[in-house]
Design a protein around this motif. Structure first.
Motif, PDB file in Angstrom:
ATOM      1  N   VAL A  76      16.644 -11.050  -7.484  1.00  0.00           N
ATOM      2  CA  VAL A  76      17.965 -11.018  -8.098  1.00  0.00           C
ATOM      3  C   VAL A  76      17.839 -10.518  -9.538  1.00  0.00           C
ATOM      4  N   LEU A  77      18.605  -9.476  -9.845  1.00  0.00           N
ATOM      5  CA  LEU A  77      18.539  -8.841 -11.154  1.00  0.00           C
ATOM      6  C   LEU A  77      19.802  -9.165 -11.952  1.00  0.00           C
ATOM      7  N   ILE A  78      19.644  -9.517 -13.214  1.00  0.00           N
ATOM      8  CA  ILE A  78      20.788  -9.759 -14.099  1.00  0.00           C
ATOM      9  C   ILE A  78      20.710  -8.800 -15.279  1.00  0.00           C
ATOM     10  N   PRO A  79      21.532  -7.751 -15.281  1.00  0.00           N
ATOM     11  CA  PRO A  79      21.619  -6.911 -16.488  1.00  0.00           C
ATOM     12  C   PRO A  79      22.357  -7.674 -17.589  1.00  0.00           C
ATOM     13  N   ASN A  80      21.726  -7.878 -18.697  1.00  0.00           N
ATOM     14  CA  ASN A  80      22.295  -8.667 -19.789  1.00  0.00           C
ATOM     15  C   ASN A  80      23.103  -7.764 -20.713  1.00  0.00           C
ATOM     16  N   LEU A  81      24.441  -7.761 -20.543  1.00  0.00           N
ATOM     17  CA  LEU A  81      25.288  -6.892 -21.357  1.00  0.00           C
ATOM     18  C   LEU A  81      25.342  -7.340 -22.813  1.00  0.00           C
TER      19      LEU A  81
END
Length: 854
Positions: free
Chosen positions: A753-758
């Motif tokens: 699971v990938l979370i792009p941190n905006l």
């Protein structure tokens, strides 16, 4: 035959079957009356060893009890226990199938294994400990220095020595098994020690016994016994992590500790078909050593300190002997023991009175045997009661009194044959395998707590701040674990762009986040994947365009709604008010007009309740309770808490959408589609319709549009008005909209699971001149608007927000309409705050504002 008669016959048959099953064999040890299904009834308000002790007076030193389906023969008194454990040791060598143990250990390790496995593992462990035990004494001396220093820090003030002692004792076995010690202030290690202490308490109490008696029932019954399994999983995960680290830099020619020795034995025995040297046995054997090497000795030392405080005269005698033999200039050594009979006697008496292991680990007869004149068939479970030995009035002069003289004769230490504090072996503990090994070259991250992972690392009131700190330590890509979920966090514009745009094809799917999956399944626009997602997204985009997205007609709808909003704000007559739900209502009416074909009045109480449900749900889904549910869904389903409100709220919102769909069906005309629902019903009705078009996908796609089309834009406008009131000079020049910081998409990368941190993008100091300051000049160049590639408020890529074009139109038209009509400012003597409330989005804390007509 009536149902009542059948029920009576069934009950009678069950009673007869239970009686036959529980009937004691001929010449079997006697015991209390057996009740149907339950067996022996004892007073569980007191510890089990004391309850069994009371039965000795009536039935003698050997008797039988039954708890549920388990039958035990309890053996009491030194002579009888010696006969069973020493003279008949070969017969009573095996462990019985105790439900808790069997379910968890699977017959592995040192404590619960039998036969060839047990002999092989025990022989190896004894050999390994001997080979690495040369420096035992030095290690203990060193650790005793750490312990005394930790106690000195208390400066004579009252304190609980429990976990200082546990840490010190545990560090000895840790240095042997894991090759390292842990600091006393190490929160992760302290958590493990707390888990261990609570687990031992639970295993020995009523709930542990109840589980063993009725395992088929207790698996489904909530209660403290479930913590045993939870805690053991955490402990097992911890040991698995240590083993994994050892394997990374293992060198077979340089064995550092027990784990290295075992890995060497696995390698050596890999071609041996009858060898049980494998990673599962390594795990269980290591756990056995870690747990039992911690608690028994630590508990005894705690009893010792307590007895010294209660008997100060005895403490003075011990200290006098220490000062005489050792003095204050050096540390104690094992060579001193022979010259310290009184100290040795006190320690033995502490062990006798402390009675740390009151009941020996159960044994099982491997063949028929006669014991004390009674016939014990093969498979009989034996419980040697060590309590009966330690307090045997026929052996000890004053059995119920703390008296070091029990171990002294003419001033010299006296060994007592009946002193068996460790013959019971080690405490029984429950285990369940939970391996979480990461692939080679996986992104790094903090050391995870067993079972919890990194839950305690996170500040769930401002998680993006925690992520920012971790990025400073581990770089722009690192991993975190929450329960069973592993996330890879991506930071910085270049890396986020690489993932979402250049490598977008690899990051299309959504992971199965437990709470979201429980609500949406694989339906709708947000939670679906593969073919279904592509079909639903294509249809939604097409339909939104047909109803004005990007056209003049939708702009007119927003202009009309902005008039309703300004009228509603004008009614406040410049007095302080909270604009929250007025703004939410206005923004929501745009998506409602597209999906439902209707708008809702600002005074519609039913619709206002829906908006409040959305707001509450948005908040709860970003809270600690949501993360706790996602980490441990099987447990949290049964635990009361705010997370259940999320399900209730979604159910109410789903009911609202289903009602709207039902109303549409009543007067639906396929030739005149009025809105999104009509268009979807038409798609379902097509003869060649894709199978992904059905009512469940209609419900959840509509719900996705309604939810997403309401909250994000309205939250941004609320931030905008707050910034305008705080920056009146900016308000006068009618600025562009402010940025916002929030987490966006969760994608799956080969199962990860990938979370792009905006947040890392919108506050990147390498991209923005003043990243932490509200500064519209970030978007201006020579007085003209300047597009910034790094401005990603709606994420990016193929799974970016499909409502982004609508949101951009709404933001511009609503914002400019409001500032065209009003000047916003703080109420008199009120200082507005930019503090946020964390949810799925970062929302401003509730505030009141004044809107003065221009």
């Amino acid at each position: 035959m009536t149902a009542q008669t059948l029920f009576i016959i069934l009950v009678v048959l069950l009673l007869i079957a239970d009686h036959v099953k529980k009937r004691r064999p001929k010449n079997f040890p006697p015991g209390p009356l057996l009740f149907p299904f339950i067996g022996t009834v004892v007073d569980f308000k007191q510890p089990i060893h004391l309850a069994l002790q009371k039965l000795i007076g009536r039935y003698g030193n050997i008797f039988s009890v039954q708890f549920g389906n388990l039958t035990f023969v309890v053996v009491n008194g030194y002579q009888l226990v010696k006969e069973a454990l020493v003279h008949q040791a070969e017969v009573f060598a095996d462990r019985p199938h105790i439900p808790l143990l069997r379910e968890i250990f699977k017959g592995l390790g040192l404590i619960s294994s039998n036969g060839h496995i047990w002999r092989q593992q025990r022989k190896f462990v004894l050999s390994a400990l001997k080979s690495i035990g040369v420096s035992f004494e030095e290690r203990i001396q060193e650790e005793s220095r750490y312990l005394t220093e930790a106690i000195e820090e208390e400066k004579g003030q009252p304190f609980d020595p429990h976990y200082k002692i546990n840490s010190a004792v545990s560090n000895i076995i840790c240095s042997i098994t894991f090759g390292e010690r842990f600091e006393y202030h190490d929160s992760q290690f302290q958590e493990l020690l707390h888990l261990l202490a609570e687990t031992l308490l639970l295993i020995g109490n009523f709930w542990g016994q109840l589980y063993n008696a009725f395992p088929w029932l207790m698996r489904w019954v909530p209660g403290p016994h479930n913590k045993i399994f939870k805690h053991w999983k955490k402990l097992k995960y911890f040991v698995n992590g240590v083993i994994a680290k050892h394997k990374e830099d293992w060198n077979s020619s340089e064995t550092r500790d027990f784990i290295d020795c075992y890995l060497k034995e696995i390698e050596k025995s890999k071609d041996d078909s009858i060898s049980y040297f494998n990673e599962e046995n390594l795990l269980c054997s290591t756990l056995d050593l870690f747990l039992t090497g911690t608690e028994t000795a630590a508990t005894t030392i705690r009893w010792a300190l307590l007895y010294m405080a209660v008997y100060p005269k005895i403490q003075e005698k011990v200290q006098t002997e220490i000062d005489t033999v050792i003095g204050q200039s050096r540390q104690p050594m094992m060579d001193d023991k022979e010259n310290m009979p009184y100290t040795n006697a006190v320690l033995n008496e502490v062990q006798r009175m402390g009675n740390v292991v009151p009941i020996n680990v159960p044994r099982m007869a491997t063949s028929d045997i006669t014991l004390a004149g009674f016939h014990l068939p093969k498979g009989t479970t034996l419980i040697p009661s060590l309590t009966s030995i330690m307090f045997d009035e026929n052996v000890w002069e004053t059995p119920d009194t703390f008296n070091p003289e029990h171990f002294l004769e003419n001033g010299q230490f006296r060994k007592r044959e009946a002193f068996l504090p460790f013959s019971a072996g080690l405490f029984l503990l429950i285990a369940d395998c939970m391996k979480r090994r990461q692939p080679k070259n996986f992104p790094p991250g903090p050391f995870p707590l067993p079972f919890l992972g990194h839950l305690l690392h996170m500040d769930f009131k401002q998680p993006h701040r925690t992520v920012e700190k971790l990025a400073g330590k581990y770089g722009n890509i690192f991993s975190l674990q929450f329960g069973n979920l592993t996330f890879v966090i991506i930071n910085g514009f270049q890396l986020v762009k690489e993932v979402l745009v250049h490598e977008g094809e690899y990051f299309l799917d959504r992971p199965q986040i437990p709470l979201i999956y429980e609500i949406f399944g694989a339906f709708g626009l947000v939670a679906s994947n593969g073919h279904s997602w592509k079909q639903q997204r294509r249809f939604a985009l097409s339909t939104l365009r047909n109803f004005g997205l990007g056209k003049r007609s939708l702009e007119e709808r927003i202009q009309e709604e902005s008039r309703y909003l300004t009228d509603a704000i004008e009614e406040e007559k410049g007095q302080p008010f909270d604009p929250h739900f007025k703004i939410n209502n206005a923004v929501s009416n745009i998506i409602c007009s597209v999906t439902f074909g209707d708008r809702f009045e600002y005074h519609d109480s039913h619709f206002q309740k829906l908006l409040q449900l959305i707001d509450e749900t948005l908040y709860l889904q970003g809270s600690f309770w949501n993360q706790l549910y996602n980490s441990f869904p099987t447990i949290m389903k049964w635990i009361p808490g705010p997370h259940h409100t999320i399900f209730k709220n979604w159910e109410k919102m789903t009911c609202f959408v289903r009602e709207m769909i039902a109303k549409h069906r009543e007067d639906w005309n396929p030739s005149e589609p009025r809105d999104f629902i009509d268009c979807y019903l038409k798609e379902i009705a097509k003869a060649d319709a894709d199978p992904s078009f059905h009512e469940e996908n209609l419900v959840f796609s509509t719900l996705d549009l309604f939810f997403a089309g309401t909250e994000t834009t309205s939250t941004t406008i609320r931030w905008a008005l707050l910034y305008m009131a705080l920056y009146p000079d900016v308000q006068e020049t009618l600025p562009t909209k402010p940025g916002k910081a929030r987490f966006e998409i969760l994608d799956k990368f080969k199962g990860t699971v990938l979370i792009p941190n905006l947040t890392s993008v919108l506050f990147d100091k390498n991209e923005w001149e003043t990243p932490h300051t509200f500064n519209p000049k970030h978007f201006l160049e020579d007085g003209q608007f300047k597009k910034r590639e790094t401005f990603l408020p709606f994420s990016a890529g193929k799974r970016g927000c499909l409502g982004e074009p609508l949101a951009r139109i709404e933001l511009f038209l609503f914002f400019t309409a409001l500032l065209q009509k009003f000047t916003f400012q703080a109420p008199k003597d009120v200082k507005l705050s930019l503090k946020f409330r964390m949810g799925l989005a970062l929302c401003p804390q509730p505030y009141q504002i004044c809107a003065l007509s221009r």
